[in-house]
Design a protein around this motif. Sequence first.
Motif, PDB file in Angstrom:
ATOM      1  N   UNK A   1     -35.736  51.232 -17.455  1.00 40.33           N
ATOM      2  CA  UNK A   1     -36.356  49.747 -18.166  1.00 40.33           C
ATOM      3  C   UNK A   1     -35.279  48.754 -18.358  1.00 40.33           C
ATOM      4  N   UNK A   2     -34.110  49.629 -19.359  1.00 39.90           N
ATOM      5  CA  UNK A   2     -33.020  48.361 -19.459  1.00 39.90           C
ATOM      6  C   UNK A   2     -32.923  47.953 -18.222  1.00 39.90           C
ATOM      7  N   UNK A   3     -32.527  48.702 -17.256  1.00 43.24           N
ATOM      8  CA  UNK A   3     -31.868  48.419 -16.066  1.00 43.24           C
ATOM      9  C   UNK A   3     -32.748  47.100 -15.405  1.00 43.24           C
ATOM     10  N   UNK A   4     -33.898  47.707 -15.323  1.00 47.18           N
ATOM     11  CA  UNK A   4     -34.493  46.718 -15.115  1.00 47.18           C
ATOM     12  C   UNK A   4     -34.449  44.678 -16.081  1.00 47.18           C
ATOM     13  N   UNK A   5     -34.240  45.399 -17.091  1.00 49.23           N
ATOM     14  CA  UNK A   5     -34.749  44.132 -18.021  1.00 49.23           C
ATOM     15  C   UNK A   5     -32.987  42.784 -17.464  1.00 49.23           C
ATOM     16  N   UNK A   6     -32.183  43.559 -17.366  1.00 52.58           N
ATOM     17  CA  UNK A   6     -30.905  43.596 -17.292  1.00 52.58           C
ATOM     18  C   UNK A   6     -30.744  42.696 -15.100  1.00 52.58           C
ATOM     19  N   UNK A   7     -31.779  43.344 -14.396  1.00 53.13           N
ATOM     20  CA  UNK A   7     -31.989  42.433 -13.698  1.00 53.13           C
ATOM     21  C   UNK A   7     -30.680  41.456 -12.999  1.00 53.13           C
ATOM     22  N   UNK A   8     -32.078  40.364 -13.334  1.00 59.04           N
ATOM     23  CA  UNK A   8     -31.867  38.928 -12.783  1.00 59.04           C
ATOM     24  C   UNK A   8     -29.719  39.110 -13.309  1.00 59.04           C
TER      25      UNK A   8
END
Length: 221
Positions: free
Chosen positions: A12-19
């Motif tokens: 989830x953390x990786x996806x939150x900062x994906x941009x």
Amino acid sequence: MRPSPELAILVGVLLVFSPLYVGVFHIGDPTYRLTAAEVEPTDDGFEVHGPYPTWGLDDDIICVGLTDRPCVLERHLLDGANVSTRYGVEFGHYQYEYVYANETFYRVAYDERGGRTALRLEPVPTEDALYHSASPVGAVRAPVRQAVESGSATARQSLLGDSGKLVAESGTYYVVTEEVVRSSTAAERRGEEIEEAVSVLGPVAGLLLVLWGQRGLIRRA
């Protein structure tokens, strides 16, 4: 089988900062084709064996090609005019060293006379102008260096700082042009769609995973 809360939080953390990092992979970005052309000194100036940038050979040399200024001042000096100023010397938008006119290279020079600066142009051999303006091939970035060594190369980002610059290798001079090649294959278009989807939906999905993982940790405690 459900993922562990710890794994859900990590993903989830990786996806939150994906941009912030998805663009690093250059998915769907245009490709830049670099082409090198030899610049040969001649008795009447120089000859380029291939295409070269419309703005000229190098930032150090003006009045070559379709420049962003008409070179009126320099041609005025070549006509024998006397131009002086009390405020020092400024050469256009950025410093340049040489002027090319009437199939001759000139070095920009000036004299200090009575608190004023008098401009003048001194003719110099073509070889001298090219030698002092060119950057060594080892000082440019890898794709530009590859283009000089093999004739052409590709890059995933614009290299305008190095392309369009005169480059010297083993006593031979080259200028490298840059051409944008847009993405056209189905795979590249699909890559663009994936990158856009991850940038837009990734943070939302990541936040939901983090919340789900936190609830799982609370239940387990």
